[in-house]
Design an enzyme around this catalytic site. Structure first.
Site, PDB file in Angstrom:
ATOM      1  N   ASP A   1     -97.150  18.324 -13.127  1.00 38.64           N
ATOM      2  CA  ASP A   1     -96.371  19.507 -13.506  1.00 38.64           C
ATOM      3  C   ASP A   1     -96.894  20.812 -12.909  1.00 38.64           C
ATOM      4  O   ASP A   1     -96.558  21.896 -13.383  1.00 38.64           O
ATOM      5  CB  ASP A   1     -96.323  19.623 -15.030  1.00 38.64           C
ATOM      6  CG  ASP A   1     -97.713  19.728 -15.655  1.00 38.64           C
ATOM      7  OD1 ASP A   1     -98.712  19.542 -14.929  1.00 38.64           O
ATOM      8  OD2 ASP A   1     -97.794  19.985 -16.870  1.00 38.64           O
ATOM      9  N   GLU A   2     -97.692  20.726 -11.872  1.00 36.52           N
ATOM     10  CA  GLU A   2     -98.234  21.949 -11.267  1.00 36.52           C
ATOM     11  C   GLU A   2     -98.508  21.724  -9.783  1.00 36.52           C
ATOM     12  O   GLU A   2     -98.999  20.672  -9.384  1.00 36.52           O
ATOM     13  CB  GLU A   2     -99.527  22.354 -11.992  1.00 36.52           C
ATOM     14  CG  GLU A   2     -99.999  23.762 -11.705  1.00 36.52           C
ATOM     15  CD  GLU A   2    -101.101  24.202 -12.662  1.00 36.52           C
ATOM     16  OE1 GLU A   2    -102.078  24.804 -12.183  1.00 36.52           O
ATOM     17  OE2 GLU A   2    -100.993  23.935 -13.878  1.00 36.52           O
TER      18      GLU A   2
END
Length: 420
Positions: free
Chosen positions: A114-115
């Site tokens: 998620d990053e």
């Protein structure tokens, strides 16, 4: 103290997908993650299961990543669901593909599911008037394509982009923050406690506090020679980072010089020390199996146990001749753990790591070794490894892995340790 004019001046974006697992789960149910109270947990059937993600409204109730299932209030307006890792990975890939429309692959780095980071120094002008404008364009497109909200940190280097994301961007109405070298005294130095800063954990924070260092500003003004004396090269890195300096670039990929093979697990319930034996043995079997497939021996063995109260017991030792024998590794670990761990505590985390590798072709026997026994054991181990490779990890297991404290069957077939 440092001359920022000679430091790299890049345009780096650090993009975080807001409450990613929980947001995707909400979207799949037709719910709005900004108004829905939803938690994604490792296993909804286990009260000790860990919360992997929570939507913002649920976080307002004090439930966050790392909380336990039993801590979530029993309410009709709270959704509790299992993870869908394959779907999460599909969404992550779709978003990465969107980002790669704005940057070359060599300037893109997937930091986690998620990053990710993007160095847009050479490309932002093709799409927008400024890195800030590109960040907004990217956020809007991600939302339009996936309904996932995101935050973006912008900086002169990877460090400043990451810290601006963590400290400021996630709190801004538009989800964007930009930190440049001239912002360091005003924005970077007030950060406290130290563990909020990227790269400093609570153990390091405690050691720095003992030296009168409580803020990043204190760290930035501390004598670097003393930091190097007390902490080695990491102390020098801390001093540079505390002054907003980071020379790494995304396109210059990091090469691991000291690789390791590791396995860690957050247990689904509290374990008594003796009951952890089977879980530890399963971890040792797994890392040893991976080690043998790489045709190496490990000389350094590390283990850590974490209790429900936050106490961590760590031990590292060396086997000078190296080994890839599960029984040898397990015996060495268990004998040492029994001396340092509290037998009356309850344990929640286990981690095993092998490092300092040498080729397995360097194995030498002594005059006192029983060559027949050694050869029989090697043949048996090789057969077991081949069966696991061909038929899966559960094709051959120890009898102990059929007992109640085993986690082997629970972990089988998971993606990244979670349900598909």
């Amino acid at each position: 103290m440092y001359n920022y004019y000679i430091c790299p001046h890049r345009d780096v974006l650090c993009v975080d997908l807001k409450s990613f697992f929980a947001s995707v789960s909400c979207i799949l149910k037709g719910l709005d993650p900004l108004t829905t109270k939803l938690a994604v947990v490792g296993d909804t059937k286990s009260t000790g299961s860990v919360v992997l993600a929570a939507t913002p409204p649920l976080k307002e109730l004090g439930i966050k990543t790392g909380s336990r299932l039993f801590e979530i209030p029993s309410r009709k307006d709270i959704f509790i669901i299992n993870p869908s890792m394959r779907i999460y990975l599909d969404y992550s890939q779709r978003i990465s593909e969107i980002a790669l429309q704005y940057v070359a692959p060599e300037d893109f780095h997937q930091y986690s599911v998620d990053e990710f980071f993007m160095d847009v120094t050479e490309s932002y002008h093709l799409f927008a008037k400024s890195p800030y404008a590109l960040a907004k364009l990217l956020k809007d497109e991600i939302y339009a394509e996936t309904n996932i909200h995101s935050s973006v940190g912008i900086g002169d280097n990877i460090l400043l982009s990451k810290v601006s994301l963590d400290i400021e961007a996630k709190k801004q109405p538009d989800g964007i923050a930009e930190w440049r070298y001239h912002d360091v005294p005003e924005k970077l130095w007030p950060i406290a406690p130290l563990s909020k800063f990227w790269g400093i954990n609570t153990r390091s924070e405690k050691k720095l506090n003992e030296r009168g260092i409580f803020t990043i500003g204190d760290l930035a003004h501390y004598t670097p020679n003393f930091l190097k004396r007390d902490f080695g090269i990491i102390g020098v890195d801390w001093h540079l980072h505390a002054n907003g300096i980071d020379f790494s670039e995304i396109r210059n990929k990091h090469v691991v010089h000291s690789p390791s093979i590791a396995k860690s697990q957050i247990l689904m319930k509290d374990y008594k020390f003796q009951d952890t034996y089977v879980v530890l043995l399963e971890h040792v079997d797994e890392v040893s199996h991976r080690l043998r497939l790489s045709h190496h021996l490990a000389k350094t063995i590390s283990v850590s146990y974490g209790t429900k109260h936050g106490q961590v017991y760590r031990k590292q030792f060396t086997i000078s001749e190296g080994t890839n024998d599960s029984d040898v590794i397990m015996h060495g670990i268990w004998q040492r753990l029994k001396k340092i761990a509290d037998p009356f505590e309850l344990y929640r985390t286990i981690s095993v790591s092998l490092s300092n590798f040498i080729p397995d072709s360097t194995t030498q026997m002594t005059l006192f070794d029983d060559t027949d026994d050694i050869q029989k054991k090697e043949n048996l181990t090789k057969t077991v490894d081949q069966l696991k490779v061909k038929y899966g990890t559960l094709s051959v297991i120890r009898a102990m892995s059929s007992t109640e404290h085993s986690t082997l069957h629970l972990r089988a077939g998971l993606i990244a340790g979670h349900k598909r």
